[in-house]
Scaffold this active site. Structure first.
Site, PDB file in Angstrom:
ATOM      1  N   LYS A 176      43.599  39.514  39.373  1.00  0.00           N
ATOM      2  CA  LYS A 176      42.820  38.958  38.256  1.00  0.00           C
ATOM      3  C   LYS A 176      43.160  39.633  36.932  1.00  0.00           C
ATOM      4  O   LYS A 176      43.426  38.956  35.943  1.00  0.00           O
ATOM      5  CB  LYS A 176      41.308  39.137  38.496  1.00  0.00           C
ATOM      6  CG  LYS A 176      40.743  38.504  39.707  1.00  0.00           C
ATOM      7  CD  LYS A 176      39.264  38.813  39.867  1.00  0.00           C
ATOM      8  CE  LYS A 176      38.917  40.272  39.875  1.00  0.00           C
ATOM      9  NZ  LYS A 176      39.328  41.037  41.037  1.00  0.00           N
ATOM     10  N   SER A 177      43.119  40.932  36.914  1.00  0.00           N
ATOM     11  CA  SER A 177      43.348  41.665  35.664  1.00  0.00           C
ATOM     12  C   SER A 177      44.758  41.439  35.142  1.00  0.00           C
ATOM     13  O   SER A 177      44.952  41.237  33.939  1.00  0.00           O
ATOM     14  CB  SER A 177      43.090  43.160  35.849  1.00  0.00           C
ATOM     15  OG  SER A 177      41.723  43.388  36.106  1.00  0.00           O
ATOM     16  N   HIS A 188      45.030  50.975  34.999  1.00  0.00           N
ATOM     17  CA  HIS A 188      44.765  49.822  34.140  1.00  0.00           C
ATOM     18  C   HIS A 188      45.296  50.068  32.729  1.00  0.00           C
ATOM     19  O   HIS A 188      45.926  49.196  32.132  1.00  0.00           O
ATOM     20  CB  HIS A 188      43.261  49.518  34.077  1.00  0.00           C
ATOM     21  CG  HIS A 188      42.813  48.526  35.088  1.00  0.00           C
ATOM     22  ND1 HIS A 188      42.944  47.173  34.905  1.00  0.00           N
ATOM     23  CD2 HIS A 188      42.208  48.681  36.287  1.00  0.00           C
ATOM     24  CE1 HIS A 188      42.454  46.533  35.947  1.00  0.00           C
ATOM     25  NE2 HIS A 188      41.999  47.427  36.805  1.00  0.00           N
ATOM     26  N   GLY A 238      38.112  36.013  41.186  1.00  0.00           N
ATOM     27  CA  GLY A 238      38.856  36.155  42.439  1.00  0.00           C
ATOM     28  C   GLY A 238      38.345  37.367  43.190  1.00  0.00           C
ATOM     29  O   GLY A 238      37.411  38.042  42.740  1.00  0.00           O
ATOM     30  N   GLY A 239      38.947  37.644  44.314  1.00  0.00           N
ATOM     31  CA  GLY A 239      38.542  38.780  45.125  1.00  0.00           C
ATOM     32  C   GLY A 239      39.092  40.095  44.594  1.00  0.00           C
ATOM     33  O   GLY A 239      39.874  40.128  43.641  1.00  0.00           O
ATOM     34  N   ALA A 240      38.681  41.173  45.234  1.00  0.00           N
ATOM     35  CA  ALA A 240      39.172  42.502  44.861  1.00  0.00           C
ATOM     36  C   ALA A 240      40.681  42.573  45.080  1.00  0.00           C
ATOM     37  O   ALA A 240      41.189  42.076  46.082  1.00  0.00           O
ATOM     38  CB  ALA A 240      38.467  43.569  45.700  1.00  0.00           C
ATOM     39  N   SER A 254      43.020  40.949  43.757  1.00  0.00           N
ATOM     40  CA  SER A 254      43.661  39.636  43.860  1.00  0.00           C
ATOM     41  C   SER A 254      44.683  39.386  42.761  1.00  0.00           C
ATOM     42  O   SER A 254      45.430  38.414  42.816  1.00  0.00           O
ATOM     43  CB  SER A 254      42.608  38.528  43.821  1.00  0.00           C
ATOM     44  OG  SER A 254      41.914  38.551  42.585  1.00  0.00           O
ATOM     45  N   ALA A 267      36.402  47.484  28.111  1.00  0.00           N
ATOM     46  CA  ALA A 267      36.342  48.084  29.447  1.00  0.00           C
ATOM     47  C   ALA A 267      34.893  48.418  29.770  1.00  0.00           C
ATOM     48  O   ALA A 267      34.247  49.146  29.020  1.00  0.00           O
ATOM     49  CB  ALA A 267      37.211  49.329  29.495  1.00  0.00           C
TER      50      ALA A 267
END
Length: 186
Positions: free
Chosen positions: A15-16, A50, A9-11, A13, A34
């Site tokens: 995803k993580s 994160h 996906g985009g920045a 978005s 990582a």
């Protein structure tokens, strides 16, 4: 038998977050690979956020080169693994490879891409030898226009082909937009 899931996906978005949820839903014994190198304050803050978002008992492995060498050991300790992210992995491999991209020949660029593809292929081969539930996060960079900057064009091209390589070997692929995952394979 392993299961490989690609999340793209985009920045920013989501995803993580989605990838982490997939792992949490499996069990509470996840290896977090990582690939970032926190080189400035902004990146250090992103890494910190994160880390705070994932369970404390997840073991973190900070590595971007020769990741395939640790997969067997990870599979002995963990049932799930997440690699976040391919985009930074490729970035780091590009900038540690001995090449001046702005003044490089096409043969040199092809050599760089071959090296990165081999790193990813070895990783996928090692994952397939395990029983890991393995989630891979990447950015989809090819949705915008073509950059006028040579480095950005080469990077985008390599990421696009690496994403295709991983998607081909993935059991499931998700595309995340505005925090909403859409299953596009599997």
């Amino acid at each position: 038998m392993s299961k490989v899931i690609l999340v793209t996906g985009g920045a920013r978005s989501g995803k993580s977050n989605f990838a982490e949820k997939l792992c949490k839903d499996q069990n509470n014994n996840t290896a977090y690979i990582a690939t970032s190198i926190p080189f400035d304050d902004e990146m250090k803050e992103r890494v910190k956020k994160h880390k705070e978002s994932r369970p404390q008992n997840w073991k973190t492995y900070e590595i971007y080169k020769d990741i395939y060498t640790i997969i067997n050991d990870i599979s002995k300790e963990h049932k799930t693994a997440i690699l976040d992210c391919v985009t930074l992995l490729v970035n780091n491999l590009m900038f540690t490879y001995e090449i001046d991209i702005d003044n490089s020949t096409q043969d040199e660029i092809n050599g760089l891409e071959k090296y990165i593809k081999e790193q990813v292929e070895k990783l996928l081969i090692e994952i397939k030898k395990t029983n890991l539930y393995f989630v891979i996060v990447t950015n989809e960079l090819g949705l915008g226009g073509v950059s006028i900057n040579k480095l950005t064009r080469i990077y985008t091209d390599i990421i696009g082909r690496i994403n295709q390589q991983i998607a081909t070997h993935s059991d499931e692929v998700y595309f995340v937009v505005s925090g909403i995952p859409m299953k596009i394979k599997g």
